[in-house]
Design an enzyme around this catalytic site. Structure first.
Site, PDB file in Angstrom:
ATOM      1  N   TYR A  65       0.819  -1.221   0.000  1.00  0.00           N
ATOM      2  CA  TYR A  65       0.000   0.000   0.000  1.00  0.00           C
ATOM      3  C   TYR A  65       0.853   1.272   0.000  1.00  0.00           C
ATOM      4  O   TYR A  65       0.673   2.161  -0.840  1.00  0.00           O
ATOM      5  CB  TYR A  65      -0.968  -0.015   1.189  1.00  0.00           C
ATOM      6  CG  TYR A  65      -1.994  -1.100   1.033  1.00  0.00           C
ATOM      7  CD1 TYR A  65      -3.151  -0.891   0.303  1.00  0.00           C
ATOM      8  CD2 TYR A  65      -1.775  -2.379   1.554  1.00  0.00           C
ATOM      9  CE1 TYR A  65      -4.074  -1.903   0.106  1.00  0.00           C
ATOM     10  CE2 TYR A  65      -2.693  -3.399   1.357  1.00  0.00           C
ATOM     11  CZ  TYR A  65      -3.841  -3.153   0.631  1.00  0.00           C
ATOM     12  OH  TYR A  65      -4.747  -4.158   0.421  1.00  0.00           O
ATOM     13  N   GLY A 159       0.549  -6.963   0.596  1.00  0.00           N
ATOM     14  CA  GLY A 159      -0.536  -7.579   1.350  1.00  0.00           C
ATOM     15  C   GLY A 159      -1.859  -7.600   0.606  1.00  0.00           C
ATOM     16  O   GLY A 159      -2.736  -8.414   0.914  1.00  0.00           O
ATOM     17  N   GLU A 403     -14.318  -9.255  13.401  1.00  0.00           N
ATOM     18  CA  GLU A 403     -14.907  -9.497  12.096  1.00  0.00           C
ATOM     19  C   GLU A 403     -15.493 -10.904  12.077  1.00  0.00           C
ATOM     20  O   GLU A 403     -14.903 -11.838  12.627  1.00  0.00           O
ATOM     21  CB  GLU A 403     -13.920  -9.279  10.954  1.00  0.00           C
ATOM     22  CG  GLU A 403     -12.626 -10.004  11.080  1.00  0.00           C
ATOM     23  CD  GLU A 403     -11.686  -9.736   9.904  1.00  0.00           C
ATOM     24  OE1 GLU A 403     -11.563 -10.639   9.075  1.00  0.00           O
ATOM     25  OE2 GLU A 403     -11.078  -8.661   9.839  1.00  0.00           O
ATOM     26  N   HIS A 488      -1.724  -8.367  10.952  1.00  0.00           N
ATOM     27  CA  HIS A 488      -1.680  -6.899  10.920  1.00  0.00           C
ATOM     28  C   HIS A 488      -0.453  -6.324  11.621  1.00  0.00           C
ATOM     29  O   HIS A 488      -0.594  -5.584  12.597  1.00  0.00           O
ATOM     30  CB  HIS A 488      -2.932  -6.323  11.597  1.00  0.00           C
ATOM     31  CG  HIS A 488      -4.234  -6.713  10.954  1.00  0.00           C
ATOM     32  ND1 HIS A 488      -5.453  -6.557  11.578  1.00  0.00           N
ATOM     33  CD2 HIS A 488      -4.507  -7.235   9.731  1.00  0.00           C
ATOM     34  CE1 HIS A 488      -6.424  -6.969  10.774  1.00  0.00           C
ATOM     35  NE2 HIS A 488      -5.881  -7.401   9.652  1.00  0.00           N
ATOM     36  N   ASN A 526      -9.165  -2.997  10.805  1.00  0.00           N
ATOM     37  CA  ASN A 526      -8.201  -3.512   9.825  1.00  0.00           C
ATOM     38  C   ASN A 526      -7.394  -2.333   9.272  1.00  0.00           C
ATOM     39  O   ASN A 526      -7.943  -1.264   9.025  1.00  0.00           O
ATOM     40  CB  ASN A 526      -8.939  -4.222   8.695  1.00  0.00           C
ATOM     41  CG  ASN A 526     -10.017  -5.137   9.230  1.00  0.00           C
ATOM     42  OD1 ASN A 526     -10.956  -4.676   9.863  1.00  0.00           O
ATOM     43  ND2 ASN A 526      -9.892  -6.408   8.989  1.00  0.00           N
TER      44      ASN A 526
HETATM   45  P1  FAE Z   1       2.890  -4.648   2.533  1.00  0.00           P
HETATM   46  O1  FAE Z   1       1.567  -4.612   1.885  1.00  0.00           O
HETATM   47  O2  FAE Z   1       3.235  -5.801   3.413  1.00  0.00           O
HETATM   48  O3  FAE Z   1       3.990  -4.526   1.365  1.00  0.00           O
HETATM   49  C1  FAE Z   1       5.356  -4.638   1.606  1.00  0.00           C
HETATM   50  C2  FAE Z   1       6.017  -5.246   0.373  1.00  0.00           C
HETATM   51  O4  FAE Z   1       7.432  -5.118   0.497  1.00  0.00           O
HETATM   52  C3  FAE Z   1       5.740  -6.743   0.209  1.00  0.00           C
HETATM   53  O5  FAE Z   1       5.265  -6.966  -1.103  1.00  0.00           O
HETATM   54  C4  FAE Z   1       7.113  -7.400   0.442  1.00  0.00           C
HETATM   55  O6  FAE Z   1       7.298  -8.570  -0.317  1.00  0.00           O
HETATM   56  C5  FAE Z   1       8.072  -6.309   0.035  1.00  0.00           C
HETATM   57  N1  FAE Z   1       9.375  -6.377   0.683  1.00  0.00           N
HETATM   58  C6  FAE Z   1       9.653  -6.644   1.988  1.00  0.00           C
HETATM   59  N2  FAE Z   1      10.998  -6.565   2.221  1.00  0.00           N
HETATM   60  C7  FAE Z   1      11.578  -6.243   1.019  1.00  0.00           C
HETATM   61  C8  FAE Z   1      12.923  -6.027   0.618  1.00  0.00           C
HETATM   62  N3  FAE Z   1      13.935  -6.103   1.491  1.00  0.00           N
HETATM   63  N4  FAE Z   1      13.170  -5.742  -0.679  1.00  0.00           N
HETATM   64  C9  FAE Z   1      12.138  -5.669  -1.576  1.00  0.00           C
HETATM   65  N5  FAE Z   1      10.839  -5.859  -1.231  1.00  0.00           N
HETATM   66  C10 FAE Z   1      10.557  -6.137   0.049  1.00  0.00           C
HETATM   67  O7  FAE Z   1       3.148  -3.342   3.402  1.00  0.00           O
HETATM   68  N6  FAE Z   1      -5.720  -5.446   6.230  1.00  0.00           N
HETATM   69  C11 FAE Z   1      -6.907  -4.835   6.057  1.00  0.00           C
HETATM   70  O8  FAE Z   1      -6.999  -3.611   6.199  1.00  0.00           O
HETATM   71  N7  FAE Z   1      -8.020  -5.573   5.734  1.00  0.00           N
HETATM   72  C12 FAE Z   1      -7.987  -6.925   5.597  1.00  0.00           C
HETATM   73  O9  FAE Z   1      -9.006  -7.547   5.270  1.00  0.00           O
HETATM   74  C13 FAE Z   1      -6.748  -7.580   5.808  1.00  0.00           C
HETATM   75  N8  FAE Z   1      -6.671  -8.940   5.738  1.00  0.00           N
HETATM   76  C14 FAE Z   1      -5.429  -9.530   5.828  1.00  0.00           C
HETATM   77  C15 FAE Z   1      -5.334 -10.917   5.646  1.00  0.00           C
HETATM   78  C16 FAE Z   1      -4.088 -11.526   5.635  1.00  0.00           C
HETATM   79  C17 FAE Z   1      -3.987 -13.013   5.459  1.00  0.00           C
HETATM   80  C18 FAE Z   1      -2.914 -10.742   5.792  1.00  0.00           C
HETATM   81  C19 FAE Z   1      -1.543 -11.373   5.757  1.00  0.00           C
HETATM   82  C20 FAE Z   1      -3.014  -9.372   5.978  1.00  0.00           C
HETATM   83  C21 FAE Z   1      -4.255  -8.761   6.014  1.00  0.00           C
HETATM   84  N9  FAE Z   1      -4.390  -7.384   6.189  1.00  0.00           N
HETATM   85  C22 FAE Z   1      -5.607  -6.779   6.078  1.00  0.00           C
HETATM   86  C23 FAE Z   1      -3.214  -6.537   6.475  1.00  0.00           C
HETATM   87  C24 FAE Z   1      -2.753  -5.714   5.276  1.00  0.00           C
HETATM   88  O10 FAE Z   1      -2.617  -6.532   4.137  1.00  0.00           O
HETATM   89  C25 FAE Z   1      -1.416  -5.032   5.640  1.00  0.00           C
HETATM   90  O11 FAE Z   1      -1.644  -4.191   6.751  1.00  0.00           O
HETATM   91  C26 FAE Z   1      -0.863  -4.204   4.500  1.00  0.00           C
HETATM   92  O12 FAE Z   1      -0.622  -5.000   3.368  1.00  0.00           O
HETATM   93  C27 FAE Z   1       0.440  -3.510   4.909  1.00  0.00           C
HETATM   94  O13 FAE Z   1       0.765  -2.576   3.900  1.00  0.00           O
HETATM   95  P2  FAE Z   1       2.241  -2.038   3.755  1.00  0.00           P
HETATM   96  O14 FAE Z   1       2.279  -1.082   2.626  1.00  0.00           O
HETATM   97  O15 FAE Z   1       2.734  -1.589   5.081  1.00  0.00           O
END
Ligand code: FAE
Length: 547
Positions: A65, A159, A403, A488, A526
């Site tokens: 995100y 995510g 939820e 989360h 969330n």
């Molecule tokens: P994120 O989306 O985790 O993106 C970080 C990216 O950086 C990833 O693609 C990694 O692969 C990449 N990365 C990490 N280290 C490196 C590196 N060294 N070099 C290059 N790339 C790298 O971060 N949240 C909601 O609000 N609603 C939901 O319904 C919900 N359901 C969820 C269900 C599951 C099963 C999971 C796992 C999470 C859920 N979440 C939900 C949480 C949400 O997906 C999470 O808070 C966000 O994706 C975090 O966003 P960021 O941008 O912080």
């Protein structure tokens, strides 16, 4: 310009044919002709591996995100951006014709570099359900620290590839506790609406909810909540609700109604690949390197930063190590990824001037799971949509927002299943372990007890009212609470502590944090709408003042 011309800065350095091939010809043609599509149904991204020695104006680490918002807004401001993503592009179907596998039959695509699945709900009827798979750069990472397993998406879209799409704006009265240094008026008037629009958030049609088989489980959840006097709410989501209606009618390929969620969703869900990243790619200024992992960032001799990147194969082996330079670097590797990088870089001398707040303030958003066993006359349905659409709000009275989650097993389970977000006050810290060369997190499993107590404010009462009991067969042998994990992760480079009030890392001009690491451990709901809205706020300020 030959096809093999490497990426210089953004799409400018990519060959015309290479760029079109990398993005899908339709989008490539539109982007190059300067015509951006109004709405994109397809997942598209401009992928092309970065070349060693390249110089980029803006390098974004991670494509979740925070990273996607940064890339889009920088590109719109005329800055060329390269996104570095350790996971795969997820744009190519496997042998079964589908890009992603479903929850009932996980294969190599399901987990990040594991030889056995590690399902969050790992028991059923008291028996373990995990199975062997071949090692692959799969989509869901179950990253294990000493006291907690942290689930995260891996791939272009972060995510958004694996989550339930629940897109919840916190109640305004809770905002001061979530981000105390941020102007709530600005967030609720400008940035939350901007984030919701950018993400494509919508709410289920209440009439359809009341009639469709696939939400019987949620209607049972509503009935039980209301009979015990709890506020029950619809929860918005980024799933295309019209598509889901067509799934139910049998007129389109099933996705939410075919058990797809945790290991990716082949249709219907508006992941970042279909929203922010598609728009960013359409500017022609954003390029993405999948299967590239950033390992170091340090000041460069001539200004800007030197970034070291490992290109990996689908077995996780490094096949090339590249060094590039960037004027500005945005840490968007997620709460865990960003925190691990910063803690390591401070401790090993690459970024020694980072302040003492780096690595601190990490929380699990109070996640805890449980199931309830309903009576035989109260079935929850064989067909369950994987997309949750409702919750029980007892935040003010008991510190829990639960939820109503699906158990999409394909058979009648007579179970109600819940993921609770609770006001857990415990915060952990990341630290560098020189002996192992890894970053540790000092969370302890017992720190989940406040979350269990808060969730019990809801479910003890419902069980008493309904004459029902907790399920004990979902997380082990006679184990009620799923207290070993979080979906989360939040914090580790907290806003206005490790960074200034807009994510600028203290001590290093041109380095920014723009993801969930900024949020101090809890969002009361969330988290991804808040992560997106905060990124929108911060990047607007950074573009206005730093570029
Ligand atoms: P994120 O989306 O985790 O993106 C970080 C990216 O950086 C990833 O693609 C990694 O692969 C990449 N990365 C990490 N280290 C490196 C590196 N060294 N070099 C290059 N790339 C790298 O971060 N949240 C909601 O609000 N609603 C939901 O319904 C919900 N359901 C969820 C269900 C599951 C099963 C999971 C796992 C999470 C859920 N979440 C939900 C949480 C949400 O997906 C999470 O808070 C966000 O994706 C975090 O966003 P960021 O941008 O912080």
């Amino acid at each position: 310009m030959s096809d093999s011309t490497s990426v210089g800065s953004g799409a400018k350095g990519v060959s015309r044919r290479g760029f079109i091939a990398g993005t899908g010809s339709l989008l490539g043609a539109m982007a190059l002709s300067g015509r951006a599509p109004a709405a994109l149904a397809q997942a598209v991204s401009a992928t092309a591996p970065i070349a060693g020695g390249a110089h980029v104006p803006a390098l974004v680490i991670g494509s979740g995100y925070g990273g996607s918002v940064a890339a889009l807004r920088l590109a719109e401001a005329g800055v060329d951006v390269h996104m570095i993503e350790m996971g795969m592009a997820w744009d190519t179907p496997g042998p079964d014709g589908k890009i992603f596998c479903n929850t009932l039959s996980p294969d190599h695509r399901s987990y990040w570099l594991r030889t056995r699945t590690k399902a969050p709900l790992n028991y059923f009827l008291g028996a373990p359900i995990d199975k062997n798979i071949s090692r692959y750069t799969g989509i869901l990472d179950a990253e294990e620290f000493s006291g907690i397993t942290v689930y995260q998406g891996r791939g272009v879209g972060g995510g958004s590839l694996v989550n339930g799409g629940m897109a919840v704006t916190p109640k305004r009265e809770n905002f001061a506790a979530i981000l105390p240094s941020v102007d709530a008026d600005e967030m609720y008037n400008i940035y939350y609406p901007r984030a919701n629009a950018g993400l494509g958030v919508g709410t289920i049609d209440p009439a359809w909810f009341d009639s469709t088989d696939c939400y019987q489980y949620a209607r049972v959840g509503r009935k039980h909540a209301q009979r015990s006097g709890f506020p029950w709410v619809f929860v918005p989501d980024v799933y295309d609700w019209d598509y889901m209606k067509q799934e139910a009618a049998g007129t389109v390929t099933k996705s939410a109604l075919a058990g797809e969620i945790l290991y990716g969703n082949n249709n219907g869900k508006k992941s970042l690949q279909k929203t922010y990243i598609a728009r960013a790619s359409a500017t022609g200024r954003v390029t993405i390197s999948p299967l590239h992992k950033v390992t170091s960032v340090a000041p460069a001799a001539g200004g800007g930063y030197t970034v070291v990147i490992d290109q990996i194969n689908t077995n996780g082996d490094t096949i090339e190590t590249k060094t590039v330079t960037a004027d500005k670097v945005f840490f968007a590797a997620g709460s865990v990824g960003t925190s691990k990088l910063l803690v390591k870089l401070k401790a090993t001398g690459a970024l020694p001037n980072l302040n003492g707040e780096v690595g601190k303030g990490w929380g699990d958003n109070g996640n805890v799971m449980c199931g309830r066993a309903n009576h035989m006359w109260d079935p929850t349905g064989c067909l369950q949509s994987t997309i949750p659409c409702s919750g029980i709000d007892n935040w003010a009275a008991g510190g829990a927002f639960a939820e109503v989650a699906p158990l999409p097993t394909g058979i009648e389970t007579y179970a109600s299943f819940y993921l609770s977000i609770t006001k857990n006050p415990n915060r952990a810290e990341f630290s560098w372990n020189a002996a192992t060369g890894k970053v540790d997190l000092n969370w302890q499993t017992s720190w989940k007890q406040p979350s269990i107590d808060m969730a019990k404010t809801i479910f003890d009462k419902i069980n008493a009212k309904e004459g029902t009991i907790y399920r004990t067969d979902l997380f082990g042998v006679y184990k009620i609470w799923g207290d070993h994990l979080t979906y989360h992760p939040l914090g580790g480079a907290v806003l206005n502590k490790a960074t200034d009030n807009y994510g600028r890392l203290v001590g290093y001009p041109g380095l920014y944090v723009i993801d969930g690491a900024l949020i101090p451990g809890n969002t009361s709901v969330n988290p991804f709408v808040t992560i997106t809205a905060l990124a929108e706020r911060n990047i607007e300020k950074i573009i206005a003042t730093d570029l």
